[in-house]
Design a protein around this motif. Sequence first.
Motif, mmCIF file in Angstrom:
data_model
loop_
_atom_site.group_PDB
_atom_site.id
_atom_site.type_symbol
_atom_site.label_atom_id
_atom_site.label_comp_id
_atom_site.label_asym_id
_atom_site.label_seq_id
_atom_site.Cartn_x
_atom_site.Cartn_y
_atom_site.Cartn_z
ATOM 1 N N THR A 5 3.997 -3.977 2.617
ATOM 2 C CA THR A 5 3.120 -4.801 1.810
ATOM 3 C C THR A 5 1.920 -5.230 2.623
ATOM 4 O OG1 THR A 5 4.416 -6.660 2.473
ATOM 5 C CG2 THR A 5 4.928 -5.679 0.371
ATOM 6 N N ILE A 202 6.092 -18.788 0.163
ATOM 7 C CA ILE A 202 6.349 -17.789 -0.871
ATOM 8 C C ILE A 202 5.355 -16.642 -0.743
ATOM 9 C CG2 ILE A 202 6.308 -17.379 -3.360
ATOM 10 C CD1 ILE A 202 7.376 -20.243 -3.697
ATOM 11 N N THR A 203 4.080 -16.995 -0.594
ATOM 12 C CA THR A 203 3.061 -15.953 -0.475
ATOM 13 C C THR A 203 3.336 -15.069 0.739
ATOM 14 O OG1 THR A 203 1.499 -17.518 -1.419
ATOM 15 C CG2 THR A 203 0.577 -15.550 -0.395
ATOM 16 N N VAL A 206 6.596 -12.823 0.158
ATOM 17 C CA VAL A 206 6.447 -11.763 -0.839
ATOM 18 C C VAL A 206 5.505 -10.670 -0.333
ATOM 19 C CG1 VAL A 206 5.579 -11.237 -3.154
ATOM 20 C CG2 VAL A 206 6.993 -13.246 -2.796
ATOM 21 N N ASN A 207 4.459 -11.071 0.372
ATOM 22 C CA ASN A 207 3.378 -10.117 0.619
ATOM 23 C C ASN A 207 3.255 -9.596 2.033
ATOM 24 O OD1 ASN A 207 2.223 -10.312 -2.042
ATOM 25 N ND2 ASN A 207 1.745 -12.402 -1.481
ATOM 26 N N MET A 208 3.871 -10.232 2.999
ATOM 27 C CA MET A 208 3.527 -9.885 4.372
ATOM 28 C C MET A 208 4.705 -9.353 5.182
ATOM 29 S SD MET A 208 0.852 -12.983 4.966
ATOM 30 C CE MET A 208 0.586 -12.686 6.701
ATOM 31 N N ALA B 4 3.749 -2.565 -2.621
ATOM 32 C CA ALA B 4 2.590 -3.426 -2.422
ATOM 33 C C ALA B 4 2.098 -4.222 -3.607
ATOM 34 C CB ALA B 4 1.456 -2.591 -1.883
ATOM 35 N N VAL B 6 0.538 -6.922 -2.978
ATOM 36 C CA VAL B 6 -0.734 -7.354 -2.431
ATOM 37 C C VAL B 6 -1.131 -6.363 -1.376
ATOM 38 C CG1 VAL B 6 -1.833 -9.081 -1.027
ATOM 39 C CG2 VAL B 6 -0.240 -9.751 -2.789
ATOM 40 N N LEU B 22 -4.027 -12.016 -1.176
ATOM 41 C CA LEU B 22 -3.180 -13.126 -0.743
ATOM 42 C C LEU B 22 -3.641 -14.464 -1.313
ATOM 43 C CD1 LEU B 22 -2.239 -12.614 2.997
ATOM 44 C CD2 LEU B 22 -0.813 -12.367 0.992
ATOM 45 N N PHE B 25 -2.758 -14.705 -4.998
ATOM 46 C CA PHE B 25 -1.315 -14.867 -5.172
ATOM 47 C C PHE B 25 -0.913 -16.302 -4.854
ATOM 48 C CE2 PHE B 25 3.074 -14.794 -3.921
ATOM 49 C CZ PHE B 25 3.650 -13.853 -4.756
#
Lengths: 593, 216
Positions: A5, A202-203, A206-208, B4, B6, B22, B25
């Motif tokens: 991600t 959360i961000t 989920v994304n990193m 993905a 993001v 990011l 989100f």
Amino acid sequence: MSTATLTHAEAHSHHDHHEATGWKKYLWSLDHKIIGLQYLFGSLAFLFVGGGLALLLRWQLAFPSTQVMPDGNVGNPLSLAFINPQFYNALFTMHATVMVFLVVMPVLVGAFGNYLIPLKIGCGDMAFPLINELSFWVWLASGLIMLAGFFVAGGAAAGGWTSYAPLSSVAAYNGTKIGQTLWAAGIFINGLASIMGAFNYITTIVNMRAPGMGFFRMPLAVWALFITAFLLLLAIPVLSAAGAMLILDLNFGTNFFNPAKGGQPLLWQHLFWFFGHPEVYILILPAMGMVSDILSVNSRKPVFGYRAMVYAMIAIGFLGFIVWGHHMFVSGMNLVLSAAFGVSTMVIAVPSAIKTFNWLGTIWGGSIRFNTAMLNALAFVSMFVIGGFSGIFMASTPVNIFVHHTYFIVAHFHYVLFGGSIFAMFAAIYFWYPKMFGRLMNETLGKIHFALTFIFFNLCFFPMHNVGLGGMMRRIADPTAYEHLRALQPINQFITIAAIGLGFSQLLFLYNFFRSLRHGEPAGKNPWEATTLEWTVDSPPGHGNFATTPTVYRGAYEYSVPGHAKDFIMQTEPPDPDLPASALARSRPVPVG
Amino acid sequence: MSSAIVTAAHDSSAPGAQRFTLPKFGMLVFLASEAMLFAGLIGGYIVLRLAQGPGNWPPPGAPEIGVKIPPTFLNWVMIINTAILLTSSLTYHWGETRMRKGGSGLLGYGLTALFGAIFLGVQAWEWLHLKHEGMWLDTYGTYGSCFFTMTGFHGAHVFLGLLAILLVTWRAILRQMRLFSGQAPTGSHTCEELTGYYWHFVDVVWIFLYSILYVV
């Protein structure tokens, strides 16, 4: 499953933060690790404040300043004269407030959440480092605002940490309009800090996550903090709304909780406990997650039923939102509704039992390393079971009505909050200290500290079950004022002596903590031979954590895999093509990229 | 879950940018929290209002703010004010669209700032008017408490949103100046996108508040 991600552009943009140096690093750094340490030191300082308040209130219960002695004199000869009933009320109110909002939440969520999440999912920092740092300073301000209550006219808030209206909302009742307002303002500001942390976590999660770090390869500590962040995000704002109403009622004449003008005191209870019960899980879920990791590492076995553990935590988090009425059985609740809340509460025992049995399954047959972290983790499991069982008592309306507002409740929540969360905090500190500071804490001192804490904890809190069932009410400044409690006074004095022992045992922890900063044995990268990503980097990790973004090939708990020379396989280790399929089955390949 | 959610780029204006950066989100998650704040207030309002029993809301003698047929003068003021706030979401969206197509979006953003300011001004006028009529936080039982607290919380959000929109408008002015001097606008659109999410959210909250405070 989601896999990569994060691309390189992102990974690098986070390395670009200017790294502060010297003492400034510890004040203004945007690095998640420094912010985690700020939370850790801040909440440890508040731990001793909250503990000091507890010892003062215990002293009053053992040797009340208003006790009528057999010779007719008022005041036990050993009593502290400055503890009058109003101050006593402020003591227990602020003890609970400090422990919940300034110790357990920030140490588990703020300190370990900040420190561990990026390291465990393989990224350089949180998604929003500036907001992260802001959340720490806002949190610290909220703590100082709440404690400032001790220095204003009327003293600190004294309506209990639950601050039930109309006691809290009418100045004539609570006797400290400013103190109560500061309390509510502190809660509101504290909530802002929690929310900033929550959407950041959360961000980030989920994304990193690093390439290959699917959701179901995340360590349970990360899962727990992820679910906790959702609870914070959705429960805290409701408390903020209630806190705002309380401030308005106290200072601007609104009538939200004023029955004389059509307000509803019960509204406060509903709003408070709608927050309050998820809060209970906010305080215990991160502990559960970290203990799961520590048990697995020190048993040299994978976590038993990893997915069941995840689903159980999700279930606990969800159910936590629909059980708040069990705090209000004696507040005048429709019986059908109270039965519904009772049943939904008991349902939580199911995922909790899943977790408990899975912890037992994890250590079952393992080659257990009884280090200090493991001992504290085992204490967590056993004490949590006791606290969990007494929780089921309270879920049942008839039993609840009998024990409500007695010391049985005090015993219950100290078994889950101290026996649970605080033992998990100690376990986590002993376990991740070498990663944070590059040195191991002293094991001998650690074990003595653990033994003393465990013994004094039980001596202090177990008898509270007995005095509670004996009819001793919570929040009374002088048990000897009640005929039926006089026979229990020796137990109260015993509890106080144990509490003092418990409090002073923590000085040993403090000594060990600070001594080991300089004199601890150097830890190396991976002192516990654990598999997760934070153990692949230096101790303490450098700015940006990972020199290159790690790639993850397997789950977080590859211990004692058959056919392997070592009894642990790092998450970053690629699958060995020569291994037989059966050995690979435990690390199902997940597409990378 | 698909791959993905993001992507890398903080800058969504980059070609091939994915749906959520990011910050976007994070803003959406944050707004979930904001929604719970208003859910708490609205839940409290419902409890307090139902407790009064039918016919006692608004309490006898309180200034009439509920929508009547035919609408009163105050009704018309608030209907138009609501329309202005909702229109500001459209103008904001228009500004964003123009900006994405390479324009400055100045007119859209500027109008949004204007409408937002008008909304707040009319809100303030309504507060003063009601206070003049004898309705305030501490009068008419919980009726005044609820009305001023809920519109106050919303107004504070509009105020913060307005500050963000003024920043966005300032950025649009800079962009327009670049356009005048024949240069292409540069820079990311993150600030505009985040403000947009927040502003639309505040508008949606107003739909709920208007419905329960004025209509139902």
